[in-house]
Design an enzyme around this catalytic site. Structure first.
Site, mmCIF file in Angstrom:
data_model
loop_
_atom_site.group_PDB
_atom_site.id
_atom_site.type_symbol
_atom_site.label_atom_id
_atom_site.label_comp_id
_atom_site.label_asym_id
_atom_site.label_seq_id
_atom_site.Cartn_x
_atom_site.Cartn_y
_atom_site.Cartn_z
ATOM 1 N N SER A 14 58.539 50.671 28.440
ATOM 2 C CA SER A 14 58.591 49.362 29.099
ATOM 3 C C SER A 14 57.995 49.367 30.503
ATOM 4 O O SER A 14 58.415 48.620 31.372
ATOM 5 C CB SER A 14 60.038 48.862 29.163
ATOM 6 O OG SER A 14 60.854 49.769 29.898
ATOM 7 N N ASN A 43 57.928 54.786 35.512
ATOM 8 C CA ASN A 43 57.088 55.241 36.621
ATOM 9 C C ASN A 43 56.327 54.086 37.256
ATOM 10 O O ASN A 43 56.015 54.120 38.454
ATOM 11 C CB ASN A 43 56.093 56.300 36.132
ATOM 12 C CG ASN A 43 56.747 57.669 36.005
ATOM 13 O OD1 ASN A 43 57.869 57.879 36.458
ATOM 14 N ND2 ASN A 43 56.054 58.587 35.369
ATOM 15 N N SER A 45 57.359 51.226 38.077
ATOM 16 C CA SER A 45 58.167 50.616 39.141
ATOM 17 C C SER A 45 58.143 51.432 40.422
ATOM 18 O O SER A 45 58.446 50.918 41.500
ATOM 19 C CB SER A 45 59.618 50.430 38.676
ATOM 20 O OG SER A 45 59.718 49.369 37.767
ATOM 21 N N LEU A 46 57.808 52.714 40.305
ATOM 22 C CA LEU A 46 57.784 53.581 41.481
ATOM 23 C C LEU A 46 56.470 53.493 42.249
ATOM 24 O O LEU A 46 56.359 54.001 43.364
ATOM 25 C CB LEU A 46 58.021 55.044 41.063
ATOM 26 C CG LEU A 46 59.367 55.350 40.394
ATOM 27 C CD1 LEU A 46 59.420 56.809 39.968
ATOM 28 C CD2 LEU A 46 60.527 55.018 41.317
ATOM 29 N N GLU A 116 42.510 52.676 50.424
ATOM 30 C CA GLU A 116 43.194 53.925 50.090
ATOM 31 C C GLU A 116 42.168 55.025 49.896
ATOM 32 O O GLU A 116 40.958 54.764 49.812
ATOM 33 C CB GLU A 116 44.052 53.757 48.827
ATOM 34 C CG GLU A 116 45.240 52.835 49.038
ATOM 35 C CD GLU A 116 46.167 52.758 47.844
ATOM 36 O OE1 GLU A 116 47.260 52.181 47.995
ATOM 37 O OE2 GLU A 116 45.810 53.274 46.768
ATOM 38 N N HIS A 229 49.969 64.883 43.910
ATOM 39 C CA HIS A 229 49.828 64.008 45.071
ATOM 40 C C HIS A 229 50.061 64.818 46.336
ATOM 41 O O HIS A 229 51.034 65.555 46.437
ATOM 42 C CB HIS A 229 50.827 62.850 44.993
ATOM 43 C CG HIS A 229 50.455 61.678 45.836
ATOM 44 N ND1 HIS A 229 50.467 61.729 47.211
ATOM 45 C CD2 HIS A 229 50.039 60.432 45.511
ATOM 46 C CE1 HIS A 229 50.081 60.570 47.690
ATOM 47 N NE2 HIS A 229 49.807 59.756 46.681
ATOM 48 N N ARG A 276 42.725 62.526 46.108
ATOM 49 C CA ARG A 276 43.973 63.290 46.109
ATOM 50 C C ARG A 276 43.789 64.765 45.781
ATOM 51 O O ARG A 276 44.437 65.625 46.381
ATOM 52 C CB ARG A 276 44.953 62.660 45.108
ATOM 53 C CG ARG A 276 45.420 61.286 45.543
ATOM 54 C CD ARG A 276 46.217 60.591 44.464
ATOM 55 N NE ARG A 276 46.632 59.265 44.929
ATOM 56 C CZ ARG A 276 47.301 58.404 44.188
ATOM 57 N NH1 ARG A 276 47.633 58.707 42.948
ATOM 58 N NH2 ARG A 276 47.639 57.232 44.684
ATOM 59 N N HIS A 337 52.328 64.471 40.154
ATOM 60 C CA HIS A 337 52.382 63.020 40.279
ATOM 61 C C HIS A 337 51.899 62.271 39.045
ATOM 62 O O HIS A 337 52.539 61.318 38.611
ATOM 63 C CB HIS A 337 51.556 62.595 41.494
ATOM 64 C CG HIS A 337 51.550 61.127 41.752
ATOM 65 N ND1 HIS A 337 52.716 60.385 41.936
ATOM 66 C CD2 HIS A 337 50.531 60.228 41.841
ATOM 67 C CE1 HIS A 337 52.410 59.113 42.148
ATOM 68 N NE2 HIS A 337 51.098 58.986 42.082
ATOM 69 N N ARG A 372 42.463 60.977 39.197
ATOM 70 C CA ARG A 372 42.607 59.529 39.258
ATOM 71 C C ARG A 372 42.360 59.003 40.665
ATOM 72 O O ARG A 372 42.917 59.511 41.634
ATOM 73 C CB ARG A 372 44.010 59.114 38.801
ATOM 74 C CG ARG A 372 44.285 57.619 38.960
ATOM 75 C CD ARG A 372 45.595 57.244 38.330
ATOM 76 N NE ARG A 372 46.749 57.780 39.020
ATOM 77 C CZ ARG A 372 47.380 57.187 40.025
ATOM 78 N NH1 ARG A 372 46.934 56.033 40.508
ATOM 79 N NH2 ARG A 372 48.459 57.729 40.557
ATOM 80 N N SER A 377 45.870 53.168 38.327
ATOM 81 C CA SER A 377 46.762 53.371 37.184
ATOM 82 C C SER A 377 47.452 52.095 36.712
ATOM 83 O O SER A 377 47.536 51.829 35.512
ATOM 84 C CB SER A 377 47.815 54.438 37.506
ATOM 85 O OG SER A 377 48.519 54.099 38.680
#
Length: 485
Positions: A14, A43, A45-46, A116, A229, A276, A337, A372, A377
């Site tokens: 989800s 993940n 949501s983080l 970024e 990361h 990264r 990460h 990445r 993502s």
């Protein structure tokens, strides 16, 4: 009571990819959405920094975003997939705005685009420093409005079988097994972070979908392509490490070594804004040069009110650990990460097994290449979740073979897995395949991982969440170490 039910589509997971799939499926399809724990735990949501979109076409272009993505991925990306990602990014952003996602805006009301690492343009849409949560929350509201979608929380997939006409799943919910079948199964099970001692990932990131797809014979591609990361908050007492967003460096933060000296100029002309993998490797080289694991992220030279307003969640989380982002450098260290590899899929997110789809971090679309690019993502999950749904919509109109459900047998075993099994897997992976892999330790670890995998697959253990996840972790570790040897 155990039940057997047929669904038109079953989505396992989800996060943004699973939710995007559910939202784009035809409303006449009967859909089951499985959540390993509560619906909000994922993940996605983080994700702090934001989501890429080529939104300001006056100053940015898809060609430039594609170039940045390819450079970050060391040109191992699938160019066709990257092009789709970039060209559909504005459409995705507009859809999210229509759903009420509250991206930050400038004083004149325009979308505030930030910068970024690895990006040549300001193209990151964000909601303060909790963009993932804002997007997931709004997608959940939209999915819950869909009467054709049934949501099962605390429902863990513990077996997936290919059967004539589709797939059968054994779902464990509150110690009760439920058996369901479907012609189309979409795996949106996220990454493999819990295979490591230290990760930014949530507790559910155990690679279940990847492991079960592998057992079915689906092609798994580049599972050893793991992103570390560079700026996780350094606290060796916690397995789940708090991430300090890429956007902090994008807004001017410096990296400092144990002597409080900036050092990125020694390793890359892009300094703190290098991709990264470059920054993480630079930290490892600087560690060797200084003999110290102490590194810091420092944005204290910026105005305090700017920091508190732009990064409120990061600021308050660090305060709880007695660090003030506005006044002092904060200890950081590279940490597992993200996963760039996964279940190999085509441009419609379908795996090498017809009817089995994979979206989000568990999939390998080829978008990310070997590394990445920051904030690609969330976009990938939404874009390719949507594409999986649109393809299923077309396939569902065709005559389907009648499903013959798999005859799952009740669990009769009572033994628990040996204590420390998961801890041993994590220890092996942390030593063998960190930022700079150790081939000798990988070869030694592979022998032990193979033994653990065999023990879990052939032992007579009770089917519990611990057992399911341990078997998934062992399977993923096996695939990774086999790849890099």
């Amino acid at each position: 009571m155990t039940f057997v039910k047929l669904y038109d589509v079953i989505i396992v997971g989800s996060g943004v990819a699973g939710l995007s799939t559910a939202l784009h499926l035809n409303k006449d399809l009967n859909v089951l959405l499985l959540c390993k724990r509560e619906m909000t735990l994922c993940n996605s949501s983080l994700a702090q920094g934001g989501m890429v979109a080529v939104y300001d076409t006056e100053h940015d272009s898809c060609e430039e975003h594609i170039k940045d993505t390819m450079i970050a991925g060391r040109y191992e990306n699938n160019l066709e997939a990257v092009t789709i990602l970039s060209k559909e990014s504005k459409m995705v952003a507009d859809e999210l705005l229509d759903l009420g996602v509250d991206f930050d805006r400038t004083s004149d009301g325009k979308i505030d685009l930030t910068l970024e690492g690895g990006h040549s343009k300001h193209r990151i849409l964000h909601y303060k420093d909790s963009t993932g949560k804002e997007i997931v929350d709004k997608l959940i509201i939209a999915v819950k409005r869909r009467k054709n979608v049934t949501v099962m929380e605390y429902a863990q997939m513990c077996n997936l079988k290919k059967v004539p006409g589709g797939f059968s799943l054994d779902i464990l919910q509150h110690e009760q097994h439920h058996y369901v079948s479907t012609p189309f199964c979409v795996l949106a099970t996220g990454g493999i972070g819990r295979i490591y001692q230290y990760t930014t990932n949530s507790a559910i990131a155990t690679g279940d979908g990847i492991a079960m797809a592998y057992q079915l014979g689906a092609k798994i591609q580049h599972l050893s392509y793991i992103q570390f990361h560079p700026t996780a908050f350094y606290n060796a007492q916690q397995r789940e490490c708090f991430l300090i967003s890429e956007a902090v460096r994008g807004n001017g933060a410096y990296l400092r070594n144990c002597h409080m000296e900036r050092f990125m100029h020694k390793y890359d002309e892009r300094l703190e804004l290098a991709p990264r993998d470059v920054v993480s490797q630079a930290i490892m080289k600087e560690q060797e040069a200084t003999g110290s694991k102490h590194f810091y992220l420092d944005i204290s030279h910026k105005e305090p009110e700017f920091i508190k307003t732009r990064f409120p969640m990061i600021y308050h989380n660090l305060l709880q650990s007695e660090y003030d982002l506005t006044r002092e450098p904060v200890p950081i260290y590279p940490c597992q990460h993200y996963l760039m590899g996964g279940i190999q899929v085509n441009l419609n997110s379908e795996s090498t097994i017809p009817g089995l789809f994979a979206v989000g971090e568990c999939s390998h679309t080829g978008v990310h290449g070997r590394n990445r690019l920051a904030s690609n993502s969330l976009l990938e999950g939404i874009v390719f979740g949507r594409r999986s749904a649109l393809h299923i919509n077309q396939l569902s109109k065709q005559t389907q073979e009648k499903i013959q459900p798999y005859p799952f047998q009740p669990d009769v075993y009572t033994a628990d897995i040996p204590k420390g099994t998961r801890t041993e897997i994590r220890s092996i992976m942390q030593k063998a395949h960190f930022v700079l892999p150790n081939r000798k330790l990988a070869e030694e670890g592979f022998i032990r991982i193979n033994d653990i995998k065999f023990m879990l697959e052939h032992g007579q253990f009770k089917v519990t969440p611990d057992y399911i996840e341990a078997k998934s972790l062992a399977t993923c570790a096996y695939i990774i170490l086999k790849e890099i040897m």
